[in-house]
Design a protein around this motif. Structure first.
Motif, short mmCIF file in Angstrom:
data_model
loop_
_atom_site.label_atom_id
_atom_site.label_comp_id
_atom_site.label_asym_id
_atom_site.label_seq_id
_atom_site.Cartn_x
_atom_site.Cartn_y
_atom_site.Cartn_z
N ALA A 563 0.83 -1.21 0.00
CA ALA A 563 0.00 0.00 0.00
C ALA A 563 0.86 1.26 0.00
N ARG A 564 1.97 1.22 0.74
CA ARG A 564 2.86 2.36 0.78
C ARG A 564 3.52 2.60 -0.58
N MET A 565 3.92 1.50 -1.27
CA MET A 565 4.53 1.63 -2.59
C MET A 565 3.54 2.21 -3.59
N VAL A 566 2.29 1.77 -3.53
CA VAL A 566 1.26 2.30 -4.43
C VAL A 566 1.05 3.79 -4.16
N LYS A 567 1.00 4.16 -2.89
CA LYS A 567 0.79 5.56 -2.53
C LYS A 567 1.94 6.44 -3.05
N LEU A 568 3.18 5.97 -2.85
CA LEU A 568 4.34 6.74 -3.30
C LEU A 568 4.33 6.92 -4.81
N GLN A 569 3.96 5.87 -5.54
CA GLN A 569 3.95 5.97 -7.00
C GLN A 569 2.82 6.89 -7.47
N ASN A 570 1.69 6.86 -6.80
CA ASN A 570 0.59 7.76 -7.17
C ASN A 570 0.99 9.20 -6.93
N GLU A 571 1.70 9.44 -5.82
CA GLU A 571 2.15 10.80 -5.54
C GLU A 571 3.17 11.26 -6.55
#
Length: 577
Positions: A563-571
């Protein structure tokens, strides 16, 4: 150590070297027949001159000369045939044997040896050995045999003159072979310096864009020049030392002629030796020295060949990636069961990894760089073997299966596509060599290749250049997918197959991939999280350990590393210049 072991020869190669040496010796000995005819003719002339008679009957000598020419032609023909004819086939057998060995070695071997080193062994070392057993060994052994025969004959004539004439040959050879302890390290060092230059040239060709882009030409070329100068200095040093011993041996060899003349003159003066006997010795000695003279000039190559043979032999001492041909998996689930792995006994890359990639599902491996994603894929298809634990396909431990048999069940599509300087058709057919043109074209259409191939000058028969240089990245990727489709393997490995493509190419490649993946066991290595959102199972790796796994929705809901990796990539996607 036998010739076979010393120079890496096959049984047939040893046989041909021995035949070459035998016929060379016969050819050298046959020359003595001409010396004998000349000796007899001179004796007849001398006898007639002393008696004051007319010239002797020359017909027997002319007939003997004709026979001598025929015999010499036949012996020279067979000597040449076995030295340079059939013996050259041995280098072909050596290269094929070496290539077969390399084909069966584990990839861990290639991680320890650079490409220039391997290329130099396959091409340079084999050529060095080839020259030794075609030019040097038959000549050298033939000279040994001839020396023995000549020594026996001359000792019968006059043992004193025989010793005076022949002492220099064994002394010269002893001097040169005794210098091996000095010369062999020089040969090895010269070889390493030249290899460093080959490495530099290969690296320069591979990195020319990066060197120019960073304006590092002068600094980079300075490094290459330094290595070239070092190789040149080492070569001069080696050649100089070699010439000292070779020329020294040749001087010693020629001293035999001087001692023959001096001793012979003394014996003629005291009446214990006839002039014609001395004349015969001088003729024979000149013929005995000729083959040795040539051998001494080539013997440096014999030392180089021994070094080259030791390097080539090291390939055959490497353990093979072996296994059985009985491979009958129950389905094609890929299971990692408590797998740990380290490269060459170094730092551990995977630690107690456990997950299952099920048949008919897409399993995505995600994680930061160096987390072990690509290593898992390589262990699955047995590019390497696990240090501990088991990797199974359909319940069969992959470590028990011959790699070539196992790879029949794997298709691979990587980000960095490797193509050959062949036609489009030829590159796709690599997926299955026996495929018909219709099957190749069907795979190409399924991979959306028709569009760009129709624009090529000769369509599917167009040569695409080295590694597909005449194609774009997306076009090369589609050829790679067509190749995988043609193979039709039940397990597919994808390593960032669309990461470097533009939007249009990515959509076409994704459409081709959807046809490739249907109903198969799929392992996807991905850095972009949106690529794996449609996966059935996601395995998250961190520092070689599985930290979480499950469906994308479950992992997002858990709020963990995925979830953290997805969030970072979306940002990061929202960033703007």
């Amino acid at each position: 150590m036998s010739i076979k072991e010393k120079y890496g020869l096959t049984d047939e190669g040893v046989r041909n070297v021995k035949l070459g040496a035998a016929w060379t010796a016969v050819s050298n000995i046959a020359v003595f027949a001409g010396v004998g005819i000349l000796f007899l003719a001179m004796g007849a002339f001398v006898d007639h001159a002393i008696s004051g008679a007319l010239l002797p009957d020359l017909l027997p000598y002319l007939a003997g000369l004709v026979v001598f020419i025929v015999v010499l032609f036949v012996t020279e023909y067979f000597a040449y045939y076995y030295q340079y004819g059939v013996i050259y086939n041995e280098s072909g057998r050596q290269r094929i044997g070496l290539a077969e060995r390399l084909r069966k070695l584990p990839l861990s071997f290639f991680g320890r040896r650079d490409l220039a080193d391997l290329t130099e062994t396959i091409m340079g070392d084999v050529k060095t050995i080839e020259h030794a057993y075609s030019h040097v060994l038959p000549e050298l052994y033939g000279a040994y045999i001839m020396l023995g025969v000549a020594a026996a004959g001359l000792l019968v004539f006059d043992w004193r003159l025989a010793i005076a004439a022949l002492w220099s040959a064994p002394v010269a050879l002893g001097l040169l072979f005794g210098a091996r302890g000095i010369l062999a390290p020089l040969v090895r060092e010269t070889r390493m310096k030249n290899l460093a230059v080959s490495d530099d040239i290969q690296e320069a060709l591979e990195c020319v864009r990066e060197v120019r882009a960073t304006n590092q030409e002068e600094r980079y070329l300075g490094h290459i020049r330094a290595d070239v100068d070092a190789a040149e200095r080492q070569t001069i040093k080696g050649e100089l030392m070699m010439s000292v011993f070779v020329n020294g041996a040749q001087i010693v060899l020629r001293l035999g002629l001087a001692t023959t003349v001096l001793a012979g003159a003394a014996f003629v003066l005291d009446g214990t030796c006839g002039f014609m006997t001395l004349f015969c010795f001088l003729l024979v000695v000149s013929r005995v020295y000729a083959p040795f003279d040539q051998c001494l000039m080539l013997i440096a190559e014999l030392f180089a060949a021994k070094t080259a043979s030791a390097r080539m032999k090291s390939f055959f001492e490497e353990p093979l990636a072996q296994g059985g041909n009985d491979y009958a998996p129950q389905g094609h689930d890929v299971v990692f069961d408590d797998v740990s792995f380290s490269y060459g006994g170094g730092e551990q890359v995977l630690s107690h990894v456990e997950f299952t990639a099920r048949e008919g599902e897409v399993t995505a491996l995600v994680g930061s760089s160096g987390s072990g994603k690509s290593t898992c894929a390589k262990l699955a298809c047995r590019f390497w073997d696990a240090t501990s634990g088991r990797v199974t396909v359909g319940g069969v431990d992959v470590a028990t299966v011959d790699p070539e048999v196992l790879l029949g069940d794997f298709s691979m599509v990587f980000q960095d596509v490797v193509l050959f300087d062949d036609t489009v058709m030829g590159n796709i057919r690599l997926g299955r060599r026996g495929a018909s043109d219709e099957e190749v074209l069907a795979a190409a259409r399924a991979a959306n290749c028709d569009g760009f191939v129709s624009r090529l000058p000769q369509g599917y028969e167009t040569m695409i250049g080295e590694n597909g240089a005449r194609l774009s990245g997306g076009e090369r990727q589609r050829i790679s997918i067509a190749r995988a489709l043609l193979k039709g393997a039940p397990i597919v490995l994808l390593d960032e197959a669309t990461a470097s493509l533009d939007v249009e190419n990515e959509s076409q490649v994704q459409a081709a991939l959807s046809r490739l993946l249907a109903g198969r066991t799929v392992l996807v290595i991905a850095h972009r999280m949106r690529t794996v959102m449609s996966a059935d199972n996601v395995v998250v790796l961190d520092k070689g350990c599985v930290v979480e796994q499950g469906s994308p929705a479950d992992l997002l809901a858990s709020g963990g590393m995925f979830a953290r990796m997805v969030k970072l990539q979306n940002e990061s996607a929202a960033f703007a210049l």
